[in-house]
Design an enzyme around this catalytic site. Structure first.
Site, short mmCIF file in Angstrom:
data_model
loop_
_atom_site.label_atom_id
_atom_site.label_comp_id
_atom_site.label_asym_id
_atom_site.label_seq_id
_atom_site.Cartn_x
_atom_site.Cartn_y
_atom_site.Cartn_z
N ARG A 143 0.52 -0.70 -0.02
CA ARG A 143 -0.32 -0.02 -0.15
C ARG A 143 0.83 1.58 0.00
O ARG A 143 0.66 2.17 -0.67
CB ARG A 143 -1.31 -0.55 1.19
N VAL A 144 1.84 1.32 1.01
CA VAL A 144 2.84 2.36 0.86
C VAL A 144 3.42 2.68 -0.87
O VAL A 144 3.45 3.97 -1.05
CB VAL A 144 3.93 1.83 1.77
N ARG A 191 4.06 -4.13 10.08
CA ARG A 191 3.08 -4.29 11.07
C ARG A 191 1.78 -5.20 11.47
O ARG A 191 0.44 -4.50 10.47
CB ARG A 191 3.71 -3.29 12.63
N VAL A 224 12.33 3.34 3.47
CA VAL A 224 10.88 3.29 3.73
C VAL A 224 10.47 2.17 4.77
O VAL A 224 9.53 2.47 6.02
CB VAL A 224 9.63 4.06 3.79
N SER A 225 11.43 1.11 4.63
CA SER A 225 10.71 -0.22 5.75
C SER A 225 11.38 -0.03 7.18
O SER A 225 12.16 0.86 6.99
CB SER A 225 11.21 -1.94 4.67
N ASN A 226 10.49 -0.74 8.13
CA ASN A 226 10.70 -0.37 9.25
C ASN A 226 11.48 -1.96 10.19
O ASN A 226 11.34 -2.89 9.19
CB ASN A 226 9.38 -0.65 10.05
N HIS A 284 12.64 6.10 14.92
CA HIS A 284 11.47 5.99 14.81
C HIS A 284 10.74 5.29 15.11
O HIS A 284 10.76 4.09 15.28
CB HIS A 284 10.94 5.88 13.29
#
Length: 310
Positions: free
Chosen positions: A11-12, A82, A118-120, A175
């Site tokens: 989605r991002v 997540r 961008v990945s966490n 973050h």
């Protein structure tokens, strides 16, 4: 920019691709994803909005990493998301392995690109990619602070009733729950927010900012945020493509700034066609410094976990 690739057509990634196409930040957008047919379907869907939004940027999708060839910028959104109750650190081990493979594909097919992570957890993964590529910090950086600052600005707008267009905010650190919203540097059309809000209300906004992603995740239940993250990515791309030299909070490798080195975390950066052109070192007061150091310690903990996986 001629070509921008997005790895991870979730989605991002899809939201970012749509905005990049509409704004015509490049001539070609490539979407790479491991799910069969999915990136091709998303690319086709975006292309069919071209008559409405009046763009002629080419958009293509593939499962083959060779689609990254000749990219000027690679945006990495790939990884497991997540779920409610999970922290960003909970997805670290799986996402490190995913991002390692992505990094190897970038090295093989787009060795001259800049990389936007961008990945966490974004701080640790930005560090991982920088170490794995060996590239200068100007070319490897992460998106977090732009999103967090936007969230903080929206909360201030809701609290005060002022236009979000007049609100400027700054967020430092990792973050996550240890991020450091620096209210002393937040203003409404140049006037410090402390002129309009009590210390108690400011701290409530700071705490809501720290938990901004978790709040959306708990409300959506079946997905993390993607509209604001996609827009944050587009803001950073705009600064790079148009060489705006914008002062934006980005995840960058520190080389002694703020008394830290061999770490990647959120700090104010000058973002231009060179990528991270420089890091701006703010004069933090004692409480802000203590909060920043606590955040750095948390990020170092994640980085140590990453190192242990090498």
């Amino acid at each position: 920019m001629r070509k921008i690739s997005i790895v991870g057509a979730g989605r991002v990634g899809e939201t970012a691709a749509q905005i990049l196409a509409e704004e015509e930040y490049c001539r070609e957008i490539a979407l790479l994803d491991v799910r069969e047919d999915v990136p091709e379907g998303i690319a086709l869907d975006i292309l069919q909005t071209a008559p409405f939004f009046e763009f002629d940027c080419a958009v293509q999708g593939s499962n083959d990493p060779r689609i990254l060839k000749d990219s000027d910028l690679v945006i990495v959104t790939a990884g497991i998301p997540r779920k409610p109750g999970m922290s960003r650190a909970d997805v670290l081990e799986t996402n490190v392995r995913i991002v390692d493979e992505v990094t190897d594909n970038i090295l093989a097919h787009a060795p001259n690109a800049m990389v936007l992570i961008v990945s966490n957890p974004v701080d640790a993964l930005t560090y991982r990619v920088a170490q794995r590529t060996g590239w200068d910090r100007s070319r490897v950086f992460g998106q977090a602070g732009v999103l967090d600052a936007s969230r903080m600005a929206s909360f201030i707008a809701q609290e005060t009733g002022f236009s979000a267009l007049d609100i400027t905010t700054m967020v430092l650190g990792g973050h996550g729950d240890t991020m450091v919203p620096v209210s002393r540097f937040c203003t409404i059309n140049g006037i410090p927010i402390s002129y309009f809000l009590t210390e108690e209300r400011i701290e409530a906004i700071n705490e809501r900012t720290r938990k901004g992603g978790a709040e959306i995740l708990a409300l959506r239940k079946n997905s993390s945020a993607y509209d604001a993250p996609g827009a944050a990515v587009a803001t950073m791309v705009d600064a790079i493509v148009h060489n705006r030299r914008r002062l934006l909070p980005c995840v960058a490798l520190l080389e002694g700034e703020y008394g830290e080195a061999d770490i990647a975390m959120g700090v104010p950066c000058i973002l231009s066609e060179k990528g991270v052109e420089s890091v701006v070192e703010l004069d933090l007061n004692a409480p802000e410094r203590a909060d920043f150091e606590r955040s750095a310690a948390a990020v170092r903990g994640e980085i140590e976990r990453v190192r242990a996986m090498s």
